[in-house]
Design an enzyme around this catalytic site. Structure first.
Site, PDB file in Angstrom:
ATOM      1  CE1 TYR A 121      12.070  -8.926   7.911  1.00 44.91           C
ATOM      2  CE2 TYR A 121      12.970  -9.629  10.008  1.00 44.91           C
ATOM      3  CZ  TYR A 121      12.430  -8.645   9.201  1.00 44.91           C
ATOM      4  OH  TYR A 121      12.247  -7.377   9.691  1.00 44.91           O
ATOM      5  CG  ASP A 153      -0.308  -0.027   2.519  1.00 44.92           C
ATOM      6  OD1 ASP A 153       0.500  -0.941   2.758  1.00 44.92           O
ATOM      7  OD2 ASP A 153      -0.567   0.878   3.340  1.00 44.92           O
ATOM      8  N   GLY A 154       1.971   1.254   0.762  1.00 42.76           N
ATOM      9  CA  GLY A 154       2.840   2.436   0.810  1.00 42.76           C
ATOM     10  C   GLY A 154       3.457   2.712  -0.559  1.00 42.76           C
ATOM     11  CB  SER A 155       5.132   0.499  -3.017  1.00 44.32           C
ATOM     12  OG  SER A 155       5.843  -0.080  -1.972  1.00 44.32           O
ATOM     13  CB  VAL A 162       3.433 -11.739   3.533  1.00 44.37           C
ATOM     14  CG1 VAL A 162       4.413 -12.304   2.543  1.00 44.37           C
ATOM     15  CG2 VAL A 162       4.126 -10.784   4.492  1.00 44.37           C
ATOM     16  CG  ASP A 163       1.439  -7.433   6.412  1.00 40.34           C
ATOM     17  OD1 ASP A 163       2.172  -8.432   6.543  1.00 40.34           O
ATOM     18  OD2 ASP A 163       1.666  -6.341   6.960  1.00 40.34           O
ATOM     19  NE  ARG A 199       3.704  -2.239   8.533  1.00 35.60           N
ATOM     20  CZ  ARG A 199       3.061  -1.998   7.398  1.00 35.60           C
ATOM     21  NH1 ARG A 199       1.911  -1.362   7.414  1.00 35.60           N
ATOM     22  NH2 ARG A 199       3.558  -2.374   6.248  1.00 35.60           N
TER      23      ARG A 199
HETATM   24  O1  F6P Z   1       4.923  -4.722   4.799  1.00 38.69           O
HETATM   25  C1  F6P Z   1       4.885  -6.052   5.052  1.00 38.69           C
HETATM   26  C2  F6P Z   1       5.672  -6.423   6.280  1.00 38.69           C
HETATM   27  O2  F6P Z   1       6.033  -7.748   6.096  1.00 38.69           O
HETATM   28  C3  F6P Z   1       4.934  -6.203   7.605  1.00 38.69           C
HETATM   29  O3  F6P Z   1       4.170  -7.282   8.007  1.00 38.69           O
HETATM   30  C4  F6P Z   1       6.042  -5.933   8.575  1.00 38.69           C
HETATM   31  O4  F6P Z   1       5.606  -5.107   9.614  1.00 38.69           O
HETATM   32  C5  F6P Z   1       7.051  -5.245   7.768  1.00 38.69           C
HETATM   33  O5  F6P Z   1       6.862  -5.663   6.421  1.00 38.69           O
HETATM   34  C6  F6P Z   1       8.469  -5.485   8.255  1.00 38.69           C
HETATM   35  O6  F6P Z   1       9.377  -5.045   7.304  1.00 38.69           O
HETATM   36  P1  F6P Z   1      10.943  -4.737   7.480  1.00 38.69           P
HETATM   37  O7  F6P Z   1      11.377  -5.392   8.748  1.00 38.69           O
HETATM   38  O8  F6P Z   1      11.559  -5.300   6.271  1.00 38.69           O
HETATM   39  O9  F6P Z   1      11.060  -3.263   7.486  1.00 38.69           O
END
Ligand code: F6P
Length: 436
Positions: free
Chosen positions: A358, A180-182, A209-210, A255
């Site tokens: 991860y 969504d951010g991108s 993946v969310d 998240r």
């Molecule tokens: O945006 C997806 C996501 O996997 C979230 O579930 C998680 O909060 C976040 O990315 C963590 O991303 P990173 O640790 O890579 O910044």
């Protein structure tokens, strides 16, 4: 999203074009008779926004444009440059999408200039980070690997700098693979392109993946994430069951939305408790999590708990304001917090903690996701080549759609605690309400 529908008008779903589709498409499909010939889609082909409704309810005709190849395209394939960028965190299927787009652009449309932007939007803002040329040979086998061959990163300096990069490399059509951010970044990039009067198309592809991107029933990578996360929930259950007073606790990504926790729990049918951001819970008190786990241990000797990373943030003192490069608030770590609290409150328990975040995200796509990625990618290329812009590909009630980025930027998709899917979770786990 229900509230958004209430105030929506049909024109809010209109898809913009960056330039007219004046050239006949070079696409040819096998099949010479009416039975086998594949038809081109028209913008009048639509997908209803609401498939389920009460009889007599006003449907208001809200509908998405349906995706698919158009009879005419907006670019001369021999004189254009397309580019692909992968943004945000990793997600299974990124390489599948890159590969399928390159193959479709090259073999189906005859595009010969395809650039891979390195490390997300930064590869456009920073002239030091050079793009790579993408050809069928280069991408041939990348779908076997997790991650992204282009590299990814969160955030970007400014849309002005991103557009400077597009101009620097002579890019006519940009595909943004991201969450969504991108997609908000893609929309801001388009706004800057329009402000400068440039003719560069921007098409998004939903990844996370969310599974929390608005107006898509599923984002790519989610299916694989569920598969990998399910194996961890099963492992937690085996550990719990094999110990006296065993407790298996799994923290999964999510998240602000509990889709992954809910689906992995349902797929395994091993979870006794699922905790998601959308449903607050107490730890202590008659209805709290701790007494409920104590009850499970007394009743059956073990317990398996699954928690989304964004759950239970109300249990921490003080609201967090620190954000990551994508602008997301960095949550308190609910997984380790629950581990500590449960260990202290239940000294008789043997607690095993799992955080596979991860491992889930970096897995290669499973078979279903690979198919999904190919279909999203091809439809994105068809949309982009037809001159469409400021839009994202979606899937809605099993049909591929075009969604205005402006709409995607307005909010994310949550798991509604009153929905049928959450009801199924409650029925499968038997968990009670854990808040007063
Ligand atoms: O945006 C997806 C996501 O996997 C979230 O579930 C998680 O909060 C976040 O990315 C963590 O991303 P990173 O640790 O890579 O910044």
């Amino acid at each position: 999203m229900q509230n958004m529908v209430k105030n929506m008008e049909l024109q809010d779903l209109d898809i913009k074009t960056v330039r007219p589709a004046a050239l006949p498409t070079p696409l040819r499909f096998a099949g010479n008779d009416d039975h086998t010939r594949i038809r081109y889609r028209e913008d009048t082909n639509r997908v209803m926004l609401r498939a389920a409704f009460d009889m007599g309810e006003d449907q208001s005709g809200l509908s998405f444009e349906r995706a698919g190849p158009r009879s005419h395209i907006a670019y001369d394939p021999k004189r254009m440059t397309a580019a692909i960028v992968t943004c945000g965190g990793l997600c299974p299927g990124l390489n599948d999408v890159i590969r399928a787009m390159v193959m479709c652009l090259w073999h189906r449309y005859g595009v010969r200039n395809i650039l891979g932007i390195r490390y997300g939007f930064h590869g456009l803002s920073d002239p030091e980070i050079r793009p790579m040329e993408l050809t069928p040979q280069v991408v041939q086998d990348i779908h076997k690997d997790g991650g992204t061959m282009l590299g990814a990163s969160r955030g970007y300096e400014s849309e002005e700098m991103v557009v400077n990069g597009l101009v620097r490399y002579g890019i006519d059509l940009l595909f943004v693979i991201g969450g969504d951010g991108s997609q908000r970044g893609a929309h801001d990039t388009w706004t800057e392109i329009e402000r400068r009067g440039l003719q560069i198309g921007v098409v998004g592809i939903p990844k996370t993946v969310d599974n929390d991107i608005a107006w898509v029933d599923q984002s790519f990578g989610f299916d694989t994430a569920v598969t990998v996360a399910t194996a961890v929930v099963e492992a937690a259950h085996v550990e719990a069951r094999s110990a006296h007073n065993g407790v298996g606790l799994v923290k999964l990504m999510g998240r602000d939305a509990g889709w992954l926790a809910a689906y992995a729990s349902l797929a395994s049918m091993d979870a006794d408790v699922v905790l998601i951001p959308e449903v607050p819970f107490d730890l202590d008190g008659d209805h709290g999590l701790i007494p409920y786990v104590r009850h499970l241990l007394a009743k059956k000797g073990h317990a398996c708990l699954v928690v989304s990373e964004g759950a239970g943030q109300h249990l921490f003192d003080g609201q967090r304001t620190e954000t990551d490069a994508s602008g997301n608030v960095r949550h308190h770590d609910i997984g380790t917090y629950l581990r500590e609290r449960l260990s202290v409150a239940l000294p008789e328990a043997s607690l095993k903690y799992f955080d596979p975040s991860y491992v889930v995200r970096s897995a290669p796509a499973n078979a279903n996701d690979s198919v999904f990625c190919a279909r999203l990618a091809h439809n994105a290329v068809h949309a982009g080549m037809a001159g469409k812009t400021d839009m994202m590909l979606g899937r809605w009630y099993a049909k591929f759609t075009h969604i205005p980025l402006n709409l995607v930027a307005k909010g994310t998709k949550h798991l509604n605690p009153r929905s049928a899917i959450w009801r199924t979770v409650l029925e499968a786990t038997g968990q009670p309400s854990m808040s007063r």
